[in-house]
Write an enzyme that holds these catalytic residues in place. Structure first.
Site, short mmCIF file in Angstrom:
data_model
loop_
_atom_site.label_atom_id
_atom_site.label_comp_id
_atom_site.label_asym_id
_atom_site.label_seq_id
_atom_site.Cartn_x
_atom_site.Cartn_y
_atom_site.Cartn_z
N SER A 77 0.86 -1.19 0.00
CA SER A 77 0.00 0.00 0.00
C SER A 77 0.89 1.24 0.00
CB SER A 77 -0.86 -0.01 1.27
OG SER A 77 -1.34 1.29 1.56
N TYR B 219 -1.70 -0.79 10.23
CA TYR B 219 -1.73 -1.12 8.80
C TYR B 219 -0.47 -0.59 8.11
CZ TYR B 219 -3.54 -1.38 3.98
OH TYR B 219 -3.72 -1.66 2.64
#
Ligand SMILES: NC(=O)c1ccc[n+]([C@@H]2O[C@H](COP(=O)([O-])OP(=O)(O)OC[C@H]3O[C@@H](n4cnc5c(N)ncnc54)[C@H](OP(=O)(O)O)[C@@H]3O)[C@@H](O)[C@H]2O)c1
Length: 261
Positions: A136, A149
């Site tokens: 990501s 995350y």
């Protein structure tokens, strides 16, 4: 790798990006071993054009199910692993439940490492092979509200780069992909609202899948679809203080959305 020579284990095939990837890889003639948790959605993934399709539901946080998937992948004679399955968790770190943080670290960091570790001996014996890790933007541009995350995806980026360098004299290519937001069920309503208010772009899964498939065909390396996110990620590497200041101004917005019911 040429798609019609690829024999791919794709995790997270039932998700928004996974379904788009499966569809496009199949259209190029790849052989697919598709995995996800939801059996019904797995059965519905479109695979027109694939040279072979096997569907195997597996909860990757269950060691026995992960081991069964590894065994099935060897039987399938894979030459490419796409670590795509993942979960998100938006919220302020101090307020997050530790069990949820552990689940996220397991799904987004430990599981890709475990699968790669278990399958690497097999992949190294293939004339050409690939490991693709779906990370990501937050792996290189850690973001408030996404501490766990960002940590997992930064770890996955580090793993991908170290492994690529370690395997440079082998037949295994390592591709790391760092998409910005994608319009999939991955993002909660609060994250969608946050992205809207911050002006963060959200890409269609089919567009991101196209970029990934092209990068896969080219070989290993880095694929960071999304501008200006790619520039901000670079800037974070050379001048993190600038990003600290820019994001400090957005903190009240992030906190408001993190507190949304
Ligand atoms: N969406 C975004 O904004 C975005 C942005 C950048 C990067 N990414 C990354 O892109 C990847 C795919 O995300 P997505 O947007 O397609 O998400 P998604 O639609 O929520 O799909 C997630 C997939 O992961 C599977 N999964 C989750 N936990 C699992 C577990 N414990 N065992 C087995 N499978 C599990 C899900 O299976 P079931 O559905 O069958 O439960 C589903 O197939 C993720 O790695 C994510 O971090 C997403």
């Amino acid at each position: 790798m040429q798609l019609n020579k690829a024999r791919i284990l794709l995790t997270g095939a039932t998700g928004g990006l996974g379904r788009a990837l499966a569809e496009q890889l199949a259209a190029g003639g790849a052989a697919l071993l598709l995995s996800g948790r939801d059996t019904e959605r797995l059965a519905r993934v479109t695979t027109t054009g694939a040279s072979e399709v096997v569907r195997l539901p597996a909860r990757l946080d269950d060691p026995a199910e992960l081991a069964a998937l590894v065994e099935a992948a060897r039987k399938f004679r894979l030459n490419a692993l796409i670590n795509n399955a993942g979960i998100g968790a938006f919220g302020l770190f101090a307020e997050q439940d530790w069990a949820a943080i552990e689940r996220l670290l397991r799904a987004d960091l430990e599981t890709p490492l475990r699968l790669t570790h278990a399958l690497l001996p097999w992949l190294l014996a293939q004339p050409a092979a690939a490991v693709v890790n779906i990370g990501s933007t937050f792996g290189s541009l850690p973001f408030p509200g996404f501490a766990a995350y960002s940590t997992a995806k930064a770890g996955l980026r580090g793993f991908s780069q170290a492994l690529r360098r370690e395997l440079a004299d082998t037949s295994v290519a390592v591709l790391h992909v760092a998409p910005r937001a994608i319009a999939t069920p991955f993002n909660s309503a609060a994250v969608d609202q946050l992205n809207l208010e911050l002006g963060n772009h959200s890409d269609a899964p089919s567009a991101v899948a196209r970029r990934i498939v092209r990068a896969f065909q080219r070989g290993g390396g880095e694929c960071h679809p999304g501008f200006p996110e790619r520039l901000f990620a670079w800037l974070n590497g050379v001048a993190p203080g600038l990003i600290d200041r820019a994001l400090a101004g957005r903190l009240p917005i992030i906190k408001r959305h993190a507190a949304a019911p």
